[in-house]
Structure formats: structure tokens, C-alpha cells
Design a protein around this motif. Structure first.
Motif, PDB file in Angstrom:
ATOM      1  N   UNK A 288       0.846  -1.195   0.000  1.00 30.01           N
ATOM      2  CA  UNK A 288       0.000   0.000   0.000  1.00 30.01           C
ATOM      3  C   UNK A 288       0.878   1.240   0.000  1.00 30.01           C
ATOM      4  N   UNK A 289       0.798   2.031  -1.063  1.00 27.71           N
ATOM      5  CA  UNK A 289       1.490   3.324  -1.137  1.00 27.71           C
ATOM      6  C   UNK A 289       0.498   4.427  -0.786  1.00 27.71           C
ATOM      7  N   UNK A 290       1.035   5.586  -0.406  1.00 27.04           N
ATOM      8  CA  UNK A 290       0.201   6.679   0.077  1.00 27.04           C
ATOM      9  C   UNK A 290       0.377   7.932  -0.777  1.00 27.04           C
ATOM     10  N   UNK A 291      -0.755   8.514  -1.182  1.00 32.18           N
ATOM     11  CA  UNK A 291      -0.714   9.773  -1.916  1.00 32.18           C
ATOM     12  C   UNK A 291      -0.416  10.941  -0.987  1.00 32.18           C
ATOM     13  N   UNK A 292      -0.840  10.847   0.273  1.00 28.98           N
ATOM     14  CA  UNK A 292      -0.477  11.811   1.316  1.00 28.98           C
ATOM     15  C   UNK A 292      -0.059  10.997   2.538  1.00 28.98           C
ATOM     16  N   UNK A 293       0.735  11.613   3.409  1.00 28.05           N
ATOM     17  CA  UNK A 293       1.248  10.832   4.535  1.00 28.05           C
ATOM     18  C   UNK A 293       0.687  11.353   5.854  1.00 28.05           C
ATOM     19  N   UNK A 294       1.461  12.140   6.574  1.00 30.76           N
ATOM     20  CA  UNK A 294       1.067  12.535   7.930  1.00 30.76           C
ATOM     21  C   UNK A 294       0.395  13.911   7.902  1.00 30.76           C
ATOM     22  N   UNK A 295      -0.873  13.895   7.505  1.00 29.82           N
ATOM     23  CA  UNK A 295      -1.659  15.125   7.425  1.00 29.82           C
ATOM     24  C   UNK A 295      -2.940  14.971   8.230  1.00 29.82           C
ATOM     25  N   UNK A 296      -3.424  16.062   8.846  1.00 25.82           N
ATOM     26  CA  UNK A 296      -4.770  16.016   9.407  1.00 25.82           C
ATOM     27  C   UNK A 296      -5.774  15.694   8.309  1.00 25.82           C
ATOM     28  N   UNK A 297      -6.813  14.959   8.639  1.00 25.41           N
ATOM     29  CA  UNK A 297      -7.768  14.524   7.630  1.00 25.41           C
ATOM     30  C   UNK A 297      -8.397  15.706   6.898  1.00 25.41           C
TER      31      UNK A 297
END
Length: 325
Positions: free
Chosen positions: A154-163
Motif C-alpha cells: 500500500x502506497x500513500x498519496x499523502x502521509x502525515x496530514x490532518x484529515x
């Protein structure tokens, strides 16, 4: 080719040092390992676990179980297992930067990292959002976070961001960049000439034709269509609630989730112990454990080392793949 791997234990008061001690009990033939840490913290972990440990200087050869090559980076404060000290934040970051720089200059072929304690690093006066971001800034390149186990990648388009910030962070430009990095890494690091990538939607039911949000129509689908026209094997945007069904995953090499908690709970449920965290796009392979510092377990000898063993296995394999490609 025997890859040379740099290993950073992470937070010295957590389980990272004792996991390194456990790793040292089983000498490896598929790679060599050098740890960037304070030798005192490693010796304390070995004493707590009642395991043998012989600290060797850089360049020395491992001869028996318990041997460990260490590039010493001294902590600024004494370590008490289970009590992270902000005064040691500098040593943690220095270990990461130094080990990564040795990978950039070719001294090492790959980097394995243990868990760090973000709050403690920030409390130590060092702005820090994650090791993925730190390594990307040091190398001066765009990267993608991907977690993997035996079931799914699973790759992520965004990482550690508030929803609340996720939708604004996903643009056509950022999504295209992420998919190109992911596609290239699947070819170069995993040997898949035609990787099949499933792209998730952002909203429930992938937007329900625009009734539950238009990000799929206006942002995600145009990028997927354009890259598919270039020859990439992409599907999506797909509803996230059904994309991880076993029948769907059989035809997929990687899944791109739009945000952290969209894809990672499924991955961790399917195999947390052997999951690893990869940073795609760096000039060298970087693989991390997929767990935290576990301060409540530190020094007790009960922490599961499976993820660290899996991270070393994966990093060694990716390093060989890059050299022989």
C-alpha cells in the motif's frame, strides 16, 4: 553481491536497541550490517535481555553470534528504558542523517531504520514530521511512502496530514508525481516490468458519480486516464471499502491509497508482525519497521523482532536488485 546495510535503532529508550541486539544473535550471509547508535545503549539492552554483545569498530568483521559493528553516535543524556528524553533527540537525528549520507555517497547500499518518537524529537527543539520526510529533504528528491507485507503493498498519496487537509493536498500534479515514483519503484526495486496498480478514490464509494464529492471526477480519474494512455496498468479510482477484497488483490501488485488511515489499517490487520515501511524514490533503498517505539515494552525482553528482521530481509533484497539491474 553482498549488500552493505546501515541500521539506525531509533529512539534509544524504546525497543529499537534491543531489537538490534536480537538481530546480532543471528549473523547473516545475505548482507553486512553496521549500526549507527550509542554503544552504551546497545550494551544496556543486551544486559537487560541477558544476551551476548561484542561491539566492533567500523570495518571489522562479524565472527560469532552477538557481534555488532557500530558507528558510535553518543547520546547526550543517560538512557532509561521506557523514558524517552528530549535531550537525546539530537543523537537520534544525527544517526539518521549520518547513516543516510553514507548511503548517498555509496559507502552503504541501503538503510534500515527502527522506530523514533516524534513528540520527543520535537520536544528536543528539532522540527520533525517523520523520517520519510527527513530523508527526502536530505536527498533533495520526491518520495512516496509504501508499506508492505506478504499480502499487500500500500502506497500513500499523502502521509502525515490532518484529515481535513487531505483533499486540498491531492492535486493532479502531486498524484501524477506519486504514481510515476510508485511505478518506477515497482519496476526497479521489485522487478515487475508491468506493475498493476489500483488507485483508490478519496470519498466513500469513490464519490458515487459526484454525489459524494467530485475529487474522483476532477482530480484522480484524469490522472489515471492520462497515465494509462502512456501504458501504465492502472485501475481506478476504486471504492476503498471493496478494493482490498482477496479476489481484487490477486490482480494487483500495489494499491495507492489517498491518505494514511485509508489503506494502512487493512495492511496492518492482514499481517502487522511482518509488515515493513519503504521510502520509494530515494537514491538508495530505505526500509523501516512498521511499529512504534513501544516504550512500555522496552528493556523487558518481550518485544517482537519480526518486523526488523523483515525490514533487513527486504532492504537486502532491494539493494541486490538495484545493483544487478
Amino acid at each position: 553481491m553482498i549488500p552493505r546495510l546501515a541500521l539506525v535503532p531509533g529512539e534509544p529508550a524504546g525497543i529499537g536497541p534491543e531489537l538490534c541486539v536480537r538481530l546480532a544473535q543471528a549473523p547473516r550471509s545475505d548482507c553486512t550490517l553496521a549500526v549507527f547508535a550509542d554503544p552504551a545503549a546497545l550494551r544496556a539492552a543486551a544486559d537487560a535481555l541477558a544476551l551476548p554483545l561484542r561491539v566492533l569498530a567500523p570495518g571489522a568483521s562479524v565472527e560469532r553470534p552477538g557481534d555488532i559493528v557500530v558507528h558510535p553516535i553518543a547520546n547526550d543524556a543517560p538512557v532509561t528504558f521506557g523514558q524517552a528524553d528530549p535531550r537525546n533527540a539530537r543523537a537520534v537525528i544525527e544517526a539518521l542523517h549520518t547513516a543516510a549520507q553514507h548511503c548517498l555517497d555509496g559507502t552503504f547500499d541501503g538503510l534500515v531504520t527502527g522506530p523514533v518518537h516524534k513528540a520527543t524529537i520535537n520536544a528536543g527543539g528539532i522540527p520533525y514530521s517523520g523520517t520519510t520526510e527527513l530523508l527526502a529533504q536530505q536527498a533533495g528528491c520526491d518520495v512516496v511512502m509504501m508499506l508492505a507485507n506478504a499480502t499487500v503493498r500500500v502506497a500513500l498519496a499523502t502521509t502525515h496530514l490532518p484529515l481535513r487537509d487531505v483533499a486540498h493536498a491531492i492535486t493532479q500534479e502531486s498524484l501524477e508525481r506519486t504514481l510515476r515514483i510508485l511505478h518506477r519503484a515497482m519496476r526497479r526495486d521489485f522487478g515487475l516490468q508491468h506493475p498493476r496498480i489500483a488507485v483508490l478514490g478519496l470519498n466513500p464509494h469513490a464519490g458515487e458519480g459526484g454525489h459524494l464529492g467530485r475529487e474522483e471526477i476532477e482530480t484522480i480519474a484524469p490522472v489515471v486516464d492520462a497515465l494509462r494512455d502512456e501504458g501504465m496498468a492502472l485501475t481506478g479510482p476504486l471504492p476503498a471499502d471493496t478494493a482490498f477484497l482477496p479476489a481484487k488483490l490477486r490482480d494487483v501488485d500495489a494499491v495507492l491509497a489517498m491518505y494514511h488511515d485509508q489503506g494502512l489499517p487493512v495492511l496492518k490487520f492482514s499481517g502487522f508482525e511482518d509488515a515493513v515501511n519503504l521510502t520509494l524514490g530515494l537514491p538508495y533503498p530505505r526500509v523501516a519497521v512498521d511499529h512504534g517505539t513501544a516504550l512500555d515494552l522496552a528493556g523487558r525482553g518481550i518485544a517482537d523482532p519480526s518486523s526488523l528482521f523483515a525490514a533487513v530481509d527486504t532492504c537486502a533484497r532491494l539493494s541486490r536488485m538495484r545493483v544487478t539491474a
